[in-house]
Write a protein that holds these residues in place. Structure first.
Motif, PDB file in Angstrom:
ATOM      1  N   ASP A 437      33.203  15.520  11.091  1.00 45.56           N
ATOM      2  CA  ASP A 437      33.706  15.956  12.396  1.00 45.56           C
ATOM      3  C   ASP A 437      32.601  16.171  13.420  1.00 45.56           C
ATOM      4  OD1 ASP A 437      36.201  15.912  11.403  1.00 45.56           O
ATOM      5  OD2 ASP A 437      36.369  18.096  11.102  1.00 45.56           O
ATOM      6  N   THR A 440      31.802  12.937  15.336  1.00 49.17           N
ATOM      7  CA  THR A 440      32.820  11.974  15.753  1.00 49.17           C
ATOM      8  C   THR A 440      32.723  11.622  17.238  1.00 49.17           C
ATOM      9  OG1 THR A 440      34.217  13.001  14.117  1.00 49.17           O
ATOM     10  CG2 THR A 440      35.275  11.445  15.578  1.00 49.17           C
ATOM     11  N   ALA A 441      32.613  12.619  18.095  1.00 53.46           N
ATOM     12  CA  ALA A 441      32.613  12.340  19.536  1.00 53.46           C
ATOM     13  C   ALA A 441      31.429  11.452  19.909  1.00 53.46           C
ATOM     14  CB  ALA A 441      32.565  13.655  20.318  1.00 53.46           C
ATOM     15  N   VAL A 443      29.553   9.439  18.028  1.00 56.67           N
ATOM     16  CA  VAL A 443      29.543   8.097  17.450  1.00 56.67           C
ATOM     17  C   VAL A 443      30.633   7.232  18.078  1.00 56.67           C
ATOM     18  CG1 VAL A 443      29.684   6.779  15.310  1.00 56.67           C
ATOM     19  CG2 VAL A 443      28.549   9.001  15.310  1.00 56.67           C
ATOM     20  N   LYS A 444      31.790   7.837  18.333  1.00 54.88           N
ATOM     21  CA  LYS A 444      32.868   7.083  18.995  1.00 54.88           C
ATOM     22  C   LYS A 444      32.418   6.618  20.367  1.00 54.88           C
ATOM     23  CE  LYS A 444      36.335   7.186  16.087  1.00 54.88           C
ATOM     24  NZ  LYS A 444      37.077   8.351  15.588  1.00 54.88           N
ATOM     25  N   ARG A 445      31.676   7.498  21.037  1.00 53.17           N
ATOM     26  CA  ARG A 445      31.173   7.117  22.358  1.00 53.17           C
ATOM     27  C   ARG A 445      30.227   5.915  22.235  1.00 53.17           C
ATOM     28  NH1 ARG A 445      29.643  12.155  24.236  1.00 53.17           N
ATOM     29  NH2 ARG A 445      27.562  11.852  23.372  1.00 53.17           N
ATOM     30  N   LEU A 447      30.240   3.663  19.883  1.00 47.42           N
ATOM     31  CA  LEU A 447      30.989   2.465  19.496  1.00 47.42           C
ATOM     32  C   LEU A 447      31.783   1.894  20.668  1.00 47.42           C
ATOM     33  CD1 LEU A 447      32.243   3.587  15.955  1.00 47.42           C
ATOM     34  CD2 LEU A 447      30.549   1.800  16.445  1.00 47.42           C
ATOM     35  N   SER A 448      32.270   2.780  21.526  1.00 48.74           N
ATOM     36  CA  SER A 448      33.135   2.272  22.586  1.00 48.74           C
ATOM     37  C   SER A 448      32.372   1.879  23.845  1.00 48.74           C
ATOM     38  CB  SER A 448      34.224   3.303  22.914  1.00 48.74           C
ATOM     39  OG  SER A 448      33.600   4.466  23.401  1.00 48.74           O
ATOM     40  N   SER A 456      32.004  -6.580  13.266  1.00 48.03           N
ATOM     41  CA  SER A 456      32.523  -5.406  12.555  1.00 48.03           C
ATOM     42  C   SER A 456      32.504  -5.596  11.039  1.00 48.03           C
ATOM     43  CB  SER A 456      33.932  -5.076  13.037  1.00 48.03           C
ATOM     44  OG  SER A 456      34.760  -6.193  12.800  1.00 48.03           O
ATOM     45  N   ALA A 461      32.724   1.218  10.460  1.00 51.94           N
ATOM     46  CA  ALA A 461      32.699   2.123  11.614  1.00 51.94           C
ATOM     47  C   ALA A 461      33.358   3.476  11.333  1.00 51.94           C
ATOM     48  CB  ALA A 461      33.369   1.455  12.810  1.00 51.94           C
ATOM     49  N   SER A 462      33.972   3.642  10.155  1.00 52.44           N
ATOM     50  CA  SER A 462      34.589   4.950   9.871  1.00 52.44           C
ATOM     51  C   SER A 462      33.664   5.847   9.052  1.00 52.44           C
ATOM     52  CB  SER A 462      35.905   4.747   9.114  1.00 52.44           C
ATOM     53  OG  SER A 462      35.630   4.285   7.806  1.00 52.44           O
TER      54      SER A 462
END
Ligand code: NAG
Ligand code: NAG
Ligand code: NAG
Ligand code: NAG
Ligand code: NAG
Length: 583
Positions: A437, A440-441, A443-445, A447-448, A456, A461-462
């Protein structure tokens, strides 16, 4: 034995314990024999380069094996750690003592008895336990080990003339009654780690016009780059730091004092190690051992330093496991540990990695910070099937319960200047551990918002993404065997530097009566998510290496703004990091 109720002082745990305990994952039935069970069917036996088999060991050959006994309350341990290390929790920093950890995780009496009886029935009597009762380290002749662990067959492997180890190329099994009592048995399959420090000679690098002039990283250069002043040294008698050695190599006190004479002029420092735990042999000093101690004590200057030196005196012993056992057997430990050890995640059994993770959690709830080098192969590469590749994460770098340190170089090699990624800097995504947790913010940032990610199919990516931080990893000066050597490189250089910096921050906290930082990651990611951007120098340029195939052409991930899987959040700006972490 009376065991205190779990987590009494803090009432109910903040998180429902929903996640499945790892134990149910840790085994597959040995189909060939209905009464046997294979705890590590997925552990590879890989003979590293330089080692060769010289045949089976004699029946009487003494072996030492480590039995990882099934613990209790993994779920509570994880919840407790999350509570103690969340900056906003009222329980932040209320760490446990070793005996409290033991009370939480120690195996049940039933397990202790079952394992004890089983070993005794096989004539195994020379065993040592640890304070938390969850490991047994036993010595026995090879013939006994082979009866105890059906399938195992011990062979001697040698590396040159100096090193020798007795391991089993074939998988072992356990009687099925042991399935509920043991996680795995150590000392059968995993080779001792290999030499890691890189020597990157100037000649081997690309020659540019500026490449004739070489500065080289010294303590003064690091302290200047990371904004450490002469006053930024340890002052609390209670602060402490350590590095751990798993190679059969040693640091020499004379090298450390010569190093400090040559390079320690500009800041108060110590020139001796306070405690060596384990075996400190004679012989030649190891480059990596010298590197660790010299730079840990230059960044964490004037801080009491320990060296864990577990060269594995007994054949078959895994020095990394020996270190974990030490952590569980000492009521008082240094607050910060720098470790440069790693293996390919896909070569290690799930049972082993999950258990090692629990050991990291046990240390973390005691307030201990553990930093691992991210590795020196960039994103890594493995062949998934003929002609198809994927990146290759490394463990423990990929553990969600350690702080992983990547590497950088100066943009202008001859100036103390901005940093770019070092192309060797290990980084990527775990295929075993889900993304925690706390990250998450961030790494998601990444990735996006990253314009061009590798395909991929090359990464998961998880998974837990690493590194978390970085520091310079290129062209260090090290004194080894009394000789100053330039060009020493790798994340085994950056890791002790970052560890020493956190030891300094702990020192300031101890001076003010605050608890040490303990498990760093939840705090670090939160700091950055909240915009304390100045605490790290963001590294935004350069990519690291990976598979040399047509699809990715040798390039893994690239650094970018904010967190990235090459340099994490970037490199420490000490005064700002200190300010942010003194709250
Ligand atoms: C743990 O410490 C105790 C007491 O210091 C010692 O007797 C025992 O041998 C140690 N265990 C191991 C595995 O080294
Ligand atoms: C730290 O170092 C950077 C770059 O070397 C510099 O710009 C900055 O002013 C220094 N001081 C602080 C407190 O950040
Ligand atoms: C070094 O640390 C000790 C405490 O361990 C302290 O008494 C001493 O003042 C420190 N030295 C400097 C120069 O700060
Ligand atoms: C050091 O630790 C001891 C024991 O935990 C404590 O009594 C003492 O106050 C501490 N000293 C400092 C300067 O933090
Ligand atoms: C991806 O990672 C998750 C853990 O986060 C794991 O359960 C899954 O098996 C991984 N997938 C592959 C293809 O390795």
């Amino acid at each position: 034995m009376g065991r205190r109720g779990l987590g009494d002082p803090w009432g109910p745990f903040p998180h429902a314990c929903l996640f499945v305990t790892l134990l149910s994952l840790s085994g597959a039935f040995c189909l060939a024999h209905p009464r046997l069970w294979a705890p590590e069917p997925d552990q590879l036996f890989r003979v590293p380069e330089g080692w060769r088999s010289v045949g089976r060991v004699p029946a009487s050959h003494p072996l030492s094996l480590t039995f990882a006994l099934r613990q209790r309350n993994h779920c509570q341990l994880a919840a407790l750690l999350s509570d103690l290390s969340s900056p906003h929790s009222p329980h932040y920093g209320r760490y446990l003592s070793l005996s409290e950890v033991g009370a939480l995780v120690a195996p049940s009496l039933e397990t202790l008895e079952a394992v004890g009886t089983w070993l005794e029935e096989h004539g195994v009597s020379e065993c040592q336990s640890v304070a938390t009762m969850d490991f047994l380290h036993c010595t026995m002749p090879a013939s006994t080990a082979e009866r105890l662990l059906p399938g195992a067959e011990f062979h001697r492997f040698v590396n040159g003339e100096q090193r020798s180890v007795a391991l089993s190329p074939s998988p072992y099994s356990l009687s099925k009654e042991m399935k509920q009592h043991l996680d795995f048995v150590g000392g059968l399959h995993r080779f001792p780690p290999e030499k890691r420090a890189l020597i990157r000679s100037w000649a081997a690098k690309e020659r540019g016009p500026s490449s004739t002039f070489h500065l080289g990283v010294t303590p003064a250069v690091l302290r200047k780059r990371y904004n450490l002043t002469e006053a930024d040294v340890g002052r609390s008698p209670n602060s402490s730091q350590a590095c751990a050695q798993f190679l059969e190599q040693y640091f020499h006190p004379a090298d450390l004092s010569e190093f400090m004479q040559l390079f320690g002029g500009s800041f108060p420092h110590l020139s001796h190690v306070d405690q060596v735990v384990g075996h400190q042999g004679g012989g030649k000093a190891g480059l990596e051992a010298s590197l660790d101690v010299e730079y840990l004590m230059s960044a964490g200057a004037n801080i009491s330093t320990w060296v864990f030196s577990n060269a594995g005196r007994h054949e078959g012993q895994e020095p990394f496991l020996a270190w974990l056992l030490e952590l569980s057997n000492r009521s008082s430990l240094p607050w910060v540990h720098s470790v440069s050890y790693g293996d390919d995640e896909d070569s290690l059994s799930a049972a082993y990695m999950q258990r090692v993770n629990v050991e990291f959690q046990k240390a973390a709830v005691r307030g201990v910070s553990i930093l691992f080098a991210s590795g020196d192969s960039g994103a890594g590469c493995r062949t998934v099937q003929k002609g198809k590749h994927a990146f290759r994460p490394s463990f423990p770098a990929s553990s969600p319960y350690v702080t992983t340190v990547g590497g950088t170089s100066f943009q202008h090699p001859f100036l103390v200047s901005a940093e770019v990624s070092d192309y060797i800097s290990g980084g990527g995504f775990s295929n075993v551990f889900p993304m925690p947790d706390y990250q998450t913010a961030a790494v998601k940032r990444f990735l996006s918002t990253t314009p061009k990610l590798p395909p991929s199919s090359y990464f998961n990516a998880s998974g837990r993404a690493y590194p978390d931080l970085a520091a310079l990893s290129d062209n260090y000066w090290v004194v080894s065997n009394r000789i100053p050597l330039p060009w020493v490189s790798g994340t085994s250089a950056s890791t002790p530097v970052v560890a020493g910096i956190f030891a300094l921050i702990n020192d300031r906290r101890l001076q003010q009566g605050l608890p040490p930082l303990g498990f760093l990651n939840p705090l670090l990611y939160q700091l950055q998510d909240q915009g304390h951007g100045a605490a790290f120098f963001d590294v935004t340029r350069g990519c690291h290496l990976s598979c040399l195939d047509a699809t990715v052409e040798g390039q893994g991930f690239c650094a970018g703004p904010s967190w990235d899987p090459v340099t994490g959040w970037g490199t420490p700006n000490f005064p700002e990091l200190l300010r942010a972490l003194m709250k």
